[in-house]
Design an enzyme around this catalytic site. Structure first.
Site, PDB file in Angstrom:
ATOM      1  N   ASN A 209      -8.333  -2.258  -5.252  1.00 48.07           N
ATOM      2  CA  ASN A 209      -9.004  -2.265  -3.866  1.00 48.07           C
ATOM      3  C   ASN A 209     -10.485  -1.732  -4.064  1.00 48.07           C
ATOM      4  O   ASN A 209     -10.874  -1.238  -5.190  1.00 48.07           O
ATOM      5  CB  ASN A 209      -8.028  -1.655  -3.194  1.00 48.07           C
ATOM      6  CG  ASN A 209      -7.667  -0.259  -3.449  1.00 48.07           C
ATOM      7  OD1 ASN A 209      -8.688   0.463  -3.504  1.00 48.07           O
ATOM      8  ND2 ASN A 209      -6.383   0.091  -3.814  1.00 48.07           N
ATOM      9  N   PHE A 322      -3.576  10.076   4.141  1.00 46.55           N
ATOM     10  CA  PHE A 322      -4.753   9.420   4.692  1.00 46.55           C
ATOM     11  C   PHE A 322      -4.048   8.169   5.347  1.00 46.55           C
ATOM     12  O   PHE A 322      -2.900   7.787   4.838  1.00 46.55           O
ATOM     13  CB  PHE A 322      -5.675   9.070   3.788  1.00 46.55           C
ATOM     14  CG  PHE A 322      -6.665  10.041   3.374  1.00 46.55           C
ATOM     15  CD1 PHE A 322      -6.573  11.478   2.922  1.00 46.55           C
ATOM     16  CD2 PHE A 322      -8.073   9.888   3.835  1.00 46.55           C
ATOM     17  CE1 PHE A 322      -7.514  12.195   2.687  1.00 46.55           C
ATOM     18  CE2 PHE A 322      -9.072  10.942   3.902  1.00 46.55           C
ATOM     19  CZ  PHE A 322      -8.772  12.041   3.111  1.00 46.55           C
TER      20      PHE A 322
END
Ligand code: PMT
Length: 401
Positions: A209, A322
């Protein structure tokens, strides 16, 4: 504490005398203190008391402009590193919650970008009134921090919640706020994950990613500067290892999971800023996949959710997850906070310019377990990291006391 400026806003209640004590304690601890008093506060204690204790002029009226080179309420708002509203009356809380600026304190509170803390003090029934509770909730949502009132004998004769927190305790909270590294993070072990993971398909191909690792590396650098023992488990080799940080490089979500679990028990704080793959190819080929069919289907299987596993086994650790979202940020962040049993979630809307992957800046909202949230503006990843660590240090400090 020498270079830190405290703006003390004193609104009117019997607890004003405790604000005088707080002024003295702050000055003795090396803070620069300037005081604004409301028209009610001056009925309890004369401004001269605060002037003598702070050794600064006391402001009471928005239109008394003694220095023509500045506008007093803007100047004070900009000067402050921290604004304390002590005591915070129901009236002042209501004004700030509703954006009313009709005196020197409320006008300055709207003009400041410094953190604002309120220390309520009032009669127990006033404190419990739904209007006051609603206004406090609004302020918490704005990012204002509350120093909870204590319970006990109240000057009005009642016993209950509404006593101003003791000046010595407020002083400790202020000191901890300005020295989280010294008082809270020093010698603590902070485990941080950063970067992407790579999920191999064959010897030459993998799924990954956009994470650069910059957010996690900024956290590692800042935690080390605050005196913590930092272990960084990183999915990237591109960034240089931060100074004074133990770096462990990994490739896949499984590698990251194994390394995190090895170090989790010894950690006081765990920060999962890595963008971990949720799925990996079910089959990893030993030799390069040859081009043949026009379309192929790669079957994926779930990886282990490291944060979820950490939440399940949590003992003393303060766990920060997160959330990288593109929509429903608030809803998804709160859901992750709960489901993964984290203590804090740092959410970034990665569709916003300047936020999320690759760049040097971020825009985050920090969600706490107690339902409060702090929205941070666009800032460098370094400053974002400082704020995240400061919030964690504050919460850990509160746990300790
Ligand atoms: O690296 P940068 O380029 O600086 O970009 C920063 C960032 C955008 C990567 C960072 O700010 C960020 O948002 N990191 C978390 C990305 C993410 O994976 O979010 P998520 O919402 O998919 O996952 C939620 C949480 O679960 C995260 O703490 C994640 O680390 C964790 N997780 C997810 C999947 C999994 N298998 N294991 C996990 O631990």
């Amino acid at each position: 504490m020498n270079e830190k400026n405290i703006l003390l806003c004193v609104s009117g209640g019997i607890a004003v005398y405790k604000a005088a004590d707080l002024t003295s304690k702050l000055v003795q601890s090396g803070f620069s203190v300037k005081v604004i008093m409301s028209s009610s506060a001056v009925k309890f204690v004369a401004p001269l008391t605060f002037q003598a204790l702070s050794r600064n002029e006391v402001h009471t009226d928005t239109f008394t402009e003694n220095d023509p080179s500045v506008i007093a309420h803007i100047d004070l708002a900009d000067w402050a590193d921290l604004v304390l509203v002590v005591p915070a009356t129901a009236n002042m809380i209501g004004k700030l919650a509703n954006g009313i600026a009709d005196d020197m304190i409320s006008t300055t509170l709207l003009a400041t970008t410094a953190p604002v803390w309120i220390a309520p003090a009032m009669n127990v029934h006033m404190y419990n009134h739904p209007a006051v509770q609603k206004n406090i909730q609004t302020l918490l949502e704005f990012g204002v921090r509350m120093i909870e009132p204590g319970s006990g004998y109240l000057a009005c004769g009642y016993t209950g919640k509404g006593r101003l927190e003791e000046p010595a305790v407020i002083l400790e909270k202020v000191k901890a706020f300005f020295s989280p590294g010294n008082s809270v993070l020093k010698n603590r072990t902070v485990l941080i994950t950063a970067g992407p993971t790579k999920e191999r398909l064959d010897p030459v191909r993998y799924f990954t990613n956009r994470s650069s690792g910059k957010m996690g590396y900024a956290l590692a650098e800042q935690a080390a500067l605050m005196g913590a023992n930092v272990i960084l488990i990183s999915g990237t080799d591109i960034l240089p290892d931060p100074k004074n940080v133990t770096c462990i490089h990994v490739e896949s979500a499984e590698d990251m999971y194994q390394e995190v679990m090895k170090h989790a028990d010894a950690a006081d704080i765990i920060i999962k800023s890595a963008a971990v793959a949720d799925y990996r190819p079910k089959q990893v080929l030993d030799s390069k996949m040859k081009k043949s069919a026009d379309q192929i289907i790669v079957e994926l299987e779930k990886t282990t959710d490291i944060l979820f596993e950490l939440g399940k086994r949590k003992k003393h650790q303060f766990i920060i997850g997160f959330a990288a979202e593109t929509n429903h940020v608030d809803e998804y962040a709160k859901e992750k906070l709960k489901r993964k049993n984290a203590d804090m979630i740092v959410a970034n809307n990665v569709t916003l310019k300047g936020a999320g992957f690759e760049g040097d800046t971020n825009i985050v909202t920090i969600y706490h377990k107690d339902g409060t949230a702090k929205e941070l503006p666009l800032m460098s990843k370094t400053d974002t990291a400082k704020e995240i660590l400061r919030e964690a240090a504050l919460k850990l400090g509160e746990r300790k006391t």
